[in-house]
Design a protein around this motif. Structure first.
Motif, PDB file in Angstrom:
ATOM      1  N   THR A   1       0.815  -1.220   0.000  1.00  0.00           N
ATOM      2  CA  THR A   1       0.000   0.000   0.000  1.00  0.00           C
ATOM      3  C   THR A   1       0.848   1.269   0.000  1.00  0.00           C
ATOM      4  O   THR A   1       0.317   2.368   0.037  1.00  0.00           O
ATOM      5  CB  THR A   1      -0.948   0.030   1.216  1.00  0.00           C
ATOM      6  OG1 THR A   1      -0.166   0.030   2.413  1.00  0.00           O
ATOM      7  CG2 THR A   1      -1.873  -1.177   1.216  1.00  0.00           C
ATOM      8  N   SER A   2       2.163   1.118  -0.040  1.00  0.00           N
ATOM      9  CA  SER A   2       3.029   2.292   0.095  1.00  0.00           C
ATOM     10  C   SER A   2       4.373   1.995  -0.570  1.00  0.00           C
ATOM     11  O   SER A   2       4.759   0.835  -0.743  1.00  0.00           O
ATOM     12  CB  SER A   2       3.233   2.575   1.593  1.00  0.00           C
ATOM     13  OG  SER A   2       4.170   3.615   1.797  1.00  0.00           O
ATOM     14  N   GLY A   3       5.072   3.051  -0.939  1.00  0.00           N
ATOM     15  CA  GLY A   3       6.480   2.979  -1.313  1.00  0.00           C
ATOM     16  C   GLY A   3       6.817   1.906  -2.337  1.00  0.00           C
ATOM     17  O   GLY A   3       6.203   1.804  -3.407  1.00  0.00           O
TER      18      GLY A   3
ATOM     19  N   ALA B   1      -1.629  -5.907   0.454  1.00  0.00           N
ATOM     20  CA  ALA B   1      -2.005  -6.129   1.848  1.00  0.00           C
ATOM     21  C   ALA B   1      -1.149  -5.264   2.751  1.00  0.00           C
ATOM     22  O   ALA B   1       0.053  -5.096   2.508  1.00  0.00           O
ATOM     23  CB  ALA B   1      -1.810  -7.604   2.210  1.00  0.00           C
ATOM     24  N   SER B   2      -1.787  -4.681   3.757  1.00  0.00           N
ATOM     25  CA  SER B   2      -1.065  -4.027   4.856  1.00  0.00           C
ATOM     26  C   SER B   2      -2.069  -3.856   5.996  1.00  0.00           C
ATOM     27  O   SER B   2      -3.226  -4.268   5.866  1.00  0.00           O
ATOM     28  CB  SER B   2      -0.429  -2.699   4.421  1.00  0.00           C
ATOM     29  OG  SER B   2      -1.375  -1.654   4.392  1.00  0.00           O
ATOM     30  N   ARG B   3      -1.601  -3.260   7.116  1.00  0.00           N
ATOM     31  CA  ARG B   3      -2.444  -3.263   8.309  1.00  0.00           C
ATOM     32  C   ARG B   3      -3.652  -2.340   8.206  1.00  0.00           C
ATOM     33  O   ARG B   3      -4.739  -2.677   8.665  1.00  0.00           O
ATOM     34  CB  ARG B   3      -1.601  -2.861   9.527  1.00  0.00           C
ATOM     35  CG  ARG B   3      -0.534  -3.846   9.884  1.00  0.00           C
ATOM     36  CD  ARG B   3       0.468  -3.234  10.843  1.00  0.00           C
ATOM     37  NE  ARG B   3       1.112  -2.062  10.231  1.00  0.00           N
ATOM     38  CZ  ARG B   3       2.050  -1.347  10.804  1.00  0.00           C
ATOM     39  NH1 ARG B   3       2.457  -1.656  12.026  1.00  0.00           N
ATOM     40  NH2 ARG B   3       2.602  -0.323  10.185  1.00  0.00           N
ATOM     41  N   SER B   4      -3.442  -1.172   7.642  1.00  0.00           N
ATOM     42  CA  SER B   4      -4.479  -0.141   7.689  1.00  0.00           C
ATOM     43  C   SER B   4      -5.525  -0.325   6.578  1.00  0.00           C
ATOM     44  O   SER B   4      -5.193  -0.306   5.386  1.00  0.00           O
ATOM     45  CB  SER B   4      -3.809   1.236   7.548  1.00  0.00           C
ATOM     46  OG  SER B   4      -4.690   2.155   6.980  1.00  0.00           O
TER      47      SER B   4
ATOM     48  N   ASP C   1      13.301   6.843  -2.382  1.00  0.00           N
ATOM     49  CA  ASP C   1      12.370   7.925  -2.036  1.00  0.00           C
ATOM     50  C   ASP C   1      10.958   7.354  -1.880  1.00  0.00           C
ATOM     51  O   ASP C   1      10.237   7.166  -2.858  1.00  0.00           O
ATOM     52  CB  ASP C   1      12.401   8.986  -3.141  1.00  0.00           C
ATOM     53  CG  ASP C   1      11.561  10.199  -2.782  1.00  0.00           C
ATOM     54  OD1 ASP C   1      10.810  10.150  -1.780  1.00  0.00           O
ATOM     55  OD2 ASP C   1      11.640  11.198  -3.518  1.00  0.00           O
ATOM     56  N   THR C   2      10.606   7.052  -0.630  1.00  0.00           N
ATOM     57  CA  THR C   2       9.267   6.515  -0.333  1.00  0.00           C
ATOM     58  C   THR C   2       8.710   7.232   0.898  1.00  0.00           C
ATOM     59  O   THR C   2       9.412   8.011   1.562  1.00  0.00           O
ATOM     60  CB  THR C   2       9.310   5.005  -0.017  1.00  0.00           C
ATOM     61  OG1 THR C   2       9.963   4.838   1.243  1.00  0.00           O
ATOM     62  CG2 THR C   2      10.023   4.209  -1.097  1.00  0.00           C
ATOM     63  N   GLU C   3       7.492   6.855   1.241  1.00  0.00           N
ATOM     64  CA  GLU C   3       6.832   7.420   2.415  1.00  0.00           C
ATOM     65  C   GLU C   3       7.613   7.109   3.695  1.00  0.00           C
ATOM     66  O   GLU C   3       7.471   7.811   4.706  1.00  0.00           O
ATOM     67  CB  GLU C   3       5.405   6.870   2.539  1.00  0.00           C
ATOM     68  CG  GLU C   3       4.451   7.324   1.443  1.00  0.00           C
ATOM     69  CD  GLU C   3       4.457   6.445   0.190  1.00  0.00           C
ATOM     70  OE1 GLU C   3       5.530   5.869  -0.148  1.00  0.00           O
ATOM     71  OE2 GLU C   3       3.412   6.348  -0.463  1.00  0.00           O
TER      72      GLU C   3
HETATM   73  N1  LIG Z   1      12.927   3.369   1.456  1.00  0.00           N
HETATM   74  C1  LIG Z   1      14.197   3.080   1.669  1.00  0.00           C
HETATM   75  O1  LIG Z   1      15.086   3.957   1.614  1.00  0.00           O
HETATM   76  C2  LIG Z   1      14.619   1.669   1.973  1.00  0.00           C
HETATM   77  C3  LIG Z   1      15.991   1.372   2.069  1.00  0.00           C
HETATM   78  C4  LIG Z   1      16.391   0.081   2.344  1.00  0.00           C
HETATM   79  C5  LIG Z   1      15.444  -0.911   2.545  1.00  0.00           C
HETATM   80  N2  LIG Z   1      14.117  -0.593   2.462  1.00  0.00           N
HETATM   81  C6  LIG Z   1      13.160  -1.676   2.706  1.00  0.00           C
HETATM   82  O2  LIG Z   1      12.196  -1.739   1.696  1.00  0.00           O
HETATM   83  C7  LIG Z   1      10.955  -2.190   2.230  1.00  0.00           C
HETATM   84  C8  LIG Z   1       9.851  -1.237   1.839  1.00  0.00           C
HETATM   85  O3  LIG Z   1      10.180   0.050   2.323  1.00  0.00           O
HETATM   86  P1  LIG Z   1       9.350   1.336   1.861  1.00  0.00           P
HETATM   87  O4  LIG Z   1      10.303   2.451   1.851  1.00  0.00           O
HETATM   88  O5  LIG Z   1       8.529   1.026   0.675  1.00  0.00           O
HETATM   89  O6  LIG Z   1       8.405   1.497   3.157  1.00  0.00           O
HETATM   90  P2  LIG Z   1       6.993   2.222   3.355  1.00  0.00           P
HETATM   91  O7  LIG Z   1       6.704   3.167   2.249  1.00  0.00           O
HETATM   92  O8  LIG Z   1       6.987   2.721   4.761  1.00  0.00           O
HETATM   93  O9  LIG Z   1       5.945   1.001   3.233  1.00  0.00           O
HETATM   94  C9  LIG Z   1       5.892   0.019   4.209  1.00  0.00           C
HETATM   95  C10 LIG Z   1       4.608  -0.772   3.998  1.00  0.00           C
HETATM   96  O10 LIG Z   1       4.568  -1.844   4.951  1.00  0.00           O
HETATM   97  C11 LIG Z   1       3.273  -1.888   5.534  1.00  0.00           C
HETATM   98  N3  LIG Z   1       3.442  -2.541   6.824  1.00  0.00           N
HETATM   99  C12 LIG Z   1       4.184  -2.150   7.898  1.00  0.00           C
HETATM  100  N4  LIG Z   1       4.089  -3.036   8.894  1.00  0.00           N
HETATM  101  C13 LIG Z   1       3.261  -4.018   8.447  1.00  0.00           C
HETATM  102  C14 LIG Z   1       2.751  -5.218   9.021  1.00  0.00           C
HETATM  103  N5  LIG Z   1       3.063  -5.583  10.260  1.00  0.00           N
HETATM  104  N6  LIG Z   1       1.939  -5.993   8.272  1.00  0.00           N
HETATM  105  C15 LIG Z   1       1.588  -5.635   7.010  1.00  0.00           C
HETATM  106  N7  LIG Z   1       2.044  -4.525   6.416  1.00  0.00           N
HETATM  107  C16 LIG Z   1       2.859  -3.720   7.130  1.00  0.00           C
HETATM  108  C17 LIG Z   1       2.813  -0.427   5.577  1.00  0.00           C
HETATM  109  O11 LIG Z   1       1.415  -0.253   5.593  1.00  0.00           O
HETATM  110  P3  LIG Z   1       0.528  -0.226   6.964  1.00  0.00           P
HETATM  111  O12 LIG Z   1       1.066   0.877   7.817  1.00  0.00           O
HETATM  112  O13 LIG Z   1      -0.884  -0.012   6.479  1.00  0.00           O
HETATM  113  O14 LIG Z   1       0.685  -1.576   7.597  1.00  0.00           O
HETATM  114  C18 LIG Z   1       3.335   0.019   4.221  1.00  0.00           C
HETATM  115  O15 LIG Z   1       2.429  -0.367   3.181  1.00  0.00           O
HETATM  116  C19 LIG Z   1      11.174  -2.340   3.750  1.00  0.00           C
HETATM  117  O16 LIG Z   1      11.498  -3.667   4.035  1.00  0.00           O
HETATM  118  C20 LIG Z   1      12.383  -1.448   4.011  1.00  0.00           C
HETATM  119  O17 LIG Z   1      13.130  -1.896   5.105  1.00  0.00           O
HETATM  120  C21 LIG Z   1      13.679   0.662   2.182  1.00  0.00           C
END
Ligand SMILES: NC(=O)c1ccc[n+]([C@@H]2O[C@H](COP(=O)([O-])OP(=O)(O)OC[C@H]3O[C@@H](n4cnc5c(N)ncnc54)[C@H](OP(=O)(O)O)[C@@H]3O)[C@@H](O)[C@H]2O)c1
Length: 241
Positions: free
Chosen positions: A14-16, A36-39, A180-182
């Motif tokens: 749902t994000s990023g 799928a995600s929590r919210s 660059d994500t949320e």
């Molecule tokens: N962005 C970066 O710079 C970066 C760098 C290195 C690695 N990563 C990795 O890439 C992945 C994605 O990151 P992103 O930047 O896309 O993050 P993000 O935009 O914060 O998205 C995270 C997603 O996970 C969901 N989520 C969180 N906890 C959850 C749970 N317990 N069950 C189900 N869904 C859950 C959130 O939605 P809800 O709140 O609705 O649950 C959201 O949809 C992560 O593993 C992160 O560690 C990101």
């Protein structure tokens, strides 16, 4: 198209990065993509943003709760690819480690990875794959990043282990650099653009990643029938600088 007729589940979709993967899977011909995600609100908003009526579906799921994960796959049924991008990350110096924060982070990546493998693998069709999203923190550690580094390294080991245990299902790790994500709204707030521009300028690619950069790599892992037990680094060269 590479995913013609395939069914894809993106947990964290749902994000990023996860949303980018969901959008790319639909563009690559997937017959159905489940995010799928929590919210519940985020799930509904993501399905609307995907603009693919009849092909995009959302199911509210907490990937750290076994009953939720079992219910997700019971609702979805047979599937071709599962991609995990969920994470709830905390950064703190080891001297200030708070056990509740530690457990939240570990559960969101490590426990979620285990539960998605346990309940997702039996639903995967021949040629199916599981992709676990890790991250650059394990190869390029920063002070305060113990929990994140631990999770990412653990998931990379888990991907190799599951590739053996679940074969011929393919299991891979996808390791993003800075994207660059949320996620960065929470880390940097109003300084997000400046922070990311500063980090991007130091990368070999001279920019941070986009969700589309990672989505392309996730599609490669889904479509590549001879790739398993691999960690694919998509980090603009960040590990090298
Ligand atoms: N962005 C970066 O710079 C970066 C760098 C290195 C690695 N990563 C990795 O890439 C992945 C994605 O990151 P992103 O930047 O896309 O993050 P993000 O935009 O914060 O998205 C995270 C997603 O996970 C969901 N989520 C969180 N906890 C959850 C749970 N317990 N069950 C189900 N869904 C859950 C959130 O939605 P809800 O709140 O609705 O649950 C959201 O949809 C992560 O593993 C992160 O560690 C990101």
């Amino acid at each position: 198209m590479g995913l013609d007729g395939k069914r894809v589940v993106v947990v964290g979709g749902t994000s990023g990065i996860g949303f980018g993967v969901a959008r790319a899977a639909l563009a690559a011909g997937a017959s159905e993509v489940v995010v799928a995600s929590r919210s519940r609100e985020r799930v509904a908003a993501a399905v609307a943003r995907l603009e693919a009526p009849g092909r995009a579906r959302g199911i509210a799921t907490d990937a750290t709760v076994e009953g939720d994960v079992a219910a997700l796959f019971a609702a979805v049924g047979e599937v071709d690819h599962v991609v995990m991008t969920c994470a709830e990350l905390r950064w703190q110096p080891i001297a200030e480690l708070a056990v509740d924060d530690a457990m939240a982070t570990l559960r969101s990546k490590l426990l979620a990875g285990l539960l998605l493998a346990k309940h997702g693998a039996p639903r995967l069709r021949a040629g199916g794959s599981l992709t676990l999203t890790t991250g650059v923190a394990t190869d390029r550690p920063n002070a305060g990043g113990a929990l994140v580094s631990l999770c990412n390294g653990g998931l990379e080991g888990l991907a190799r282990q599951l590739a053996v245990e679940l074969a011929p299902i393919r299991v891979n790790a996808l390791s993003p650099g800075i994207v660059d994500t949320e996620l960065w709204d929470g880390i940097a707030g109003d300084e997000k653009a400046a922070r990311l521009a500063g980090i991007g300028g130091r990368m070999l690619a001279r920019r941070v990643g986009s969700p589309d950069d990672l989505a392309r790599a996730a599609l490669f892992l889904m479509e590549s029938g001879f790739v398993t037990g691999e960690t694919l680094h998509v980090d603009g060269g960040y590990r090298l600088v």
